[in-house]
Motif scaffolding. Structure first.
Motif, PDB file in Angstrom:
ATOM      1  N   THR A   7       0.853  -1.180   0.000  1.00 32.31           N
ATOM      2  CA  THR A   7       0.000   0.000   0.000  1.00 32.31           C
ATOM      3  C   THR A   7       0.894   1.236   0.000  1.00 32.31           C
ATOM      4  OG1 THR A   7      -0.095   0.227   2.401  1.00 32.31           O
ATOM      5  CG2 THR A   7      -1.736  -1.243   1.364  1.00 32.31           C
ATOM      6  N   PHE A   8       0.295   2.390  -0.178  1.00 32.63           N
ATOM      7  CA  PHE A   8       1.037   3.643  -0.123  1.00 32.63           C
ATOM      8  C   PHE A   8       1.701   3.788   1.245  1.00 32.63           C
ATOM      9  CE2 PHE A   8       1.104   8.303   0.685  1.00 32.63           C
ATOM     10  CZ  PHE A   8       2.049   8.636  -0.271  1.00 32.63           C
ATOM     11  N   SER A  14       8.444   1.820   4.509  1.00 29.65           N
ATOM     12  CA  SER A  14       9.685   1.216   4.009  1.00 29.65           C
ATOM     13  C   SER A  14      10.747   2.284   3.740  1.00 29.65           C
ATOM     14  CB  SER A  14       9.413   0.416   2.725  1.00 29.65           C
ATOM     15  OG  SER A  14       8.564  -0.667   3.001  1.00 29.65           O
ATOM     16  N   ALA A  15      10.333   3.404   3.139  1.00 24.75           N
ATOM     17  CA  ALA A  15      11.278   4.493   2.872  1.00 24.75           C
ATOM     18  C   ALA A  15      11.848   5.039   4.180  1.00 24.75           C
ATOM     19  CB  ALA A  15      10.593   5.603   2.087  1.00 24.75           C
ATOM     20  N   GLN A  47       5.807  10.487   7.181  1.00 23.50           N
ATOM     21  CA  GLN A  47       6.188  11.456   6.161  1.00 23.50           C
ATOM     22  C   GLN A  47       7.090  12.549   6.756  1.00 23.50           C
ATOM     23  OE1 GLN A  47       2.007  11.916   5.168  1.00 23.50           O
ATOM     24  NE2 GLN A  47       2.521  11.585   3.006  1.00 23.50           N
ATOM     25  N   ASP A  48       6.812  12.950   7.986  1.00 26.74           N
ATOM     26  CA  ASP A  48       7.671  13.927   8.656  1.00 26.74           C
ATOM     27  C   ASP A  48       9.083  13.367   8.836  1.00 26.74           C
ATOM     28  OD1 ASP A  48       5.507  15.643   8.863  1.00 26.74           O
ATOM     29  OD2 ASP A  48       5.070  15.117  10.950  1.00 26.74           O
ATOM     30  N   GLU A  49       9.174  12.087   9.185  1.00 29.50           N
ATOM     31  CA  GLU A  49      10.480  11.455   9.376  1.00 29.50           C
ATOM     32  C   GLU A  49      11.262  11.401   8.058  1.00 29.50           C
ATOM     33  OE1 GLU A  49      12.369   7.167  10.718  1.00 29.50           O
ATOM     34  OE2 GLU A  49      10.407   7.719  11.520  1.00 29.50           O
ATOM     35  N   ILE A  50      10.575  11.113   6.972  1.00 34.67           N
ATOM     36  CA  ILE A  50      11.221  11.074   5.655  1.00 34.67           C
ATOM     37  C   ILE A  50      11.752  12.464   5.296  1.00 34.67           C
ATOM     38  CG2 ILE A  50      10.823  10.776   3.174  1.00 34.67           C
ATOM     39  CD1 ILE A  50       8.793   8.542   3.972  1.00 34.67           C
ATOM     40  N   ALA A  51      10.929  13.482   5.501  1.00 38.72           N
ATOM     41  CA  ALA A  51      11.355  14.851   5.191  1.00 38.72           C
ATOM     42  C   ALA A  51      12.571  15.244   6.020  1.00 38.72           C
ATOM     43  CB  ALA A  51      10.201  15.824   5.426  1.00 38.72           C
ATOM     44  N   GLU A  52      12.530  14.938   7.298  1.00 40.52           N
ATOM     45  CA  GLU A  52      13.668  15.248   8.185  1.00 40.52           C
ATOM     46  C   GLU A  52      14.939  14.575   7.674  1.00 40.52           C
ATOM     47  OE1 GLU A  52      16.162  16.482  11.121  1.00 40.52           O
ATOM     48  OE2 GLU A  52      14.083  17.158  11.032  1.00 40.52           O
TER      49      GLU A  52
END
Length: 146
Positions: A7-8, A14-15, A47-52
């Motif tokens: 899923t999205f 995973s990212a 998503q916040d963790e990915i951006a950070e």
């Protein structure tokens, strides 16, 4: 993951897990010198963790959004994160975009009335300014069922 089906949210998770590794984080954080994220009021913790992670090398991070328009709470979005952006990103500059070029006078007046009733902690701009001086008709209907 269920039988080779992602899923999205699985992809986001995973990212984030990959970016927790120092080598991957360093590689991807150095790939870009600036990161811009739109609709940030609808981001969740992952998503916040990915951006950070993607901004960790350069700290050039621009977000665009309106916490008053948050609609993805069911996915874990937290518009409060956007409102506390300066806590996570010290020195950040807020540019309030409160001029509307799309909607007519009456639409903006109704929107401003709605915004005026929202808690202070959930809005950035307390009112919008209408730049398009066209007239419009706004109606509100209430129904007993679907």
């Amino acid at each position: 993951m269920f039988q080779n089906f992602l899923t999205f949210d699985d992809m986001l998770y995973s990212a984030a897990m990959i970016l927790r590794g120092q080598a991957a984080r360093k590689r991807w954080a150095h790939r870009w010198t600036h990161v811009m994220q739109d609709e940030v009021q609808d981001t969740n913790v992952v998503q916040d963790e990915i951006a950070e992670a993607l901004c960790s090398a350069h700290r050039n991070y621009m977000v665009v959004g309106d916490p008053a328009q948050a609609i993805f709470g069911f996915r874990g979005s937290r518009p409060e994160h956007m409102l506390k952006f300066h806590d996570t990103w010290p020195g950040a500059v807020t540019v309030v975009m409160d001029r509307n070029y799309r909607s007519g006078i009456e639409v903006i007046e109704v929107a401003n009335r709605v915004i005026s009733h929202m808690p202070e902690s959930t809005v950035i701009a307390k009112s919008m300014r209408c730049e398009k001086q066209t007239r419009a008709y706004v109606a509100c209907h209430s129904f007993d069922d679907e």
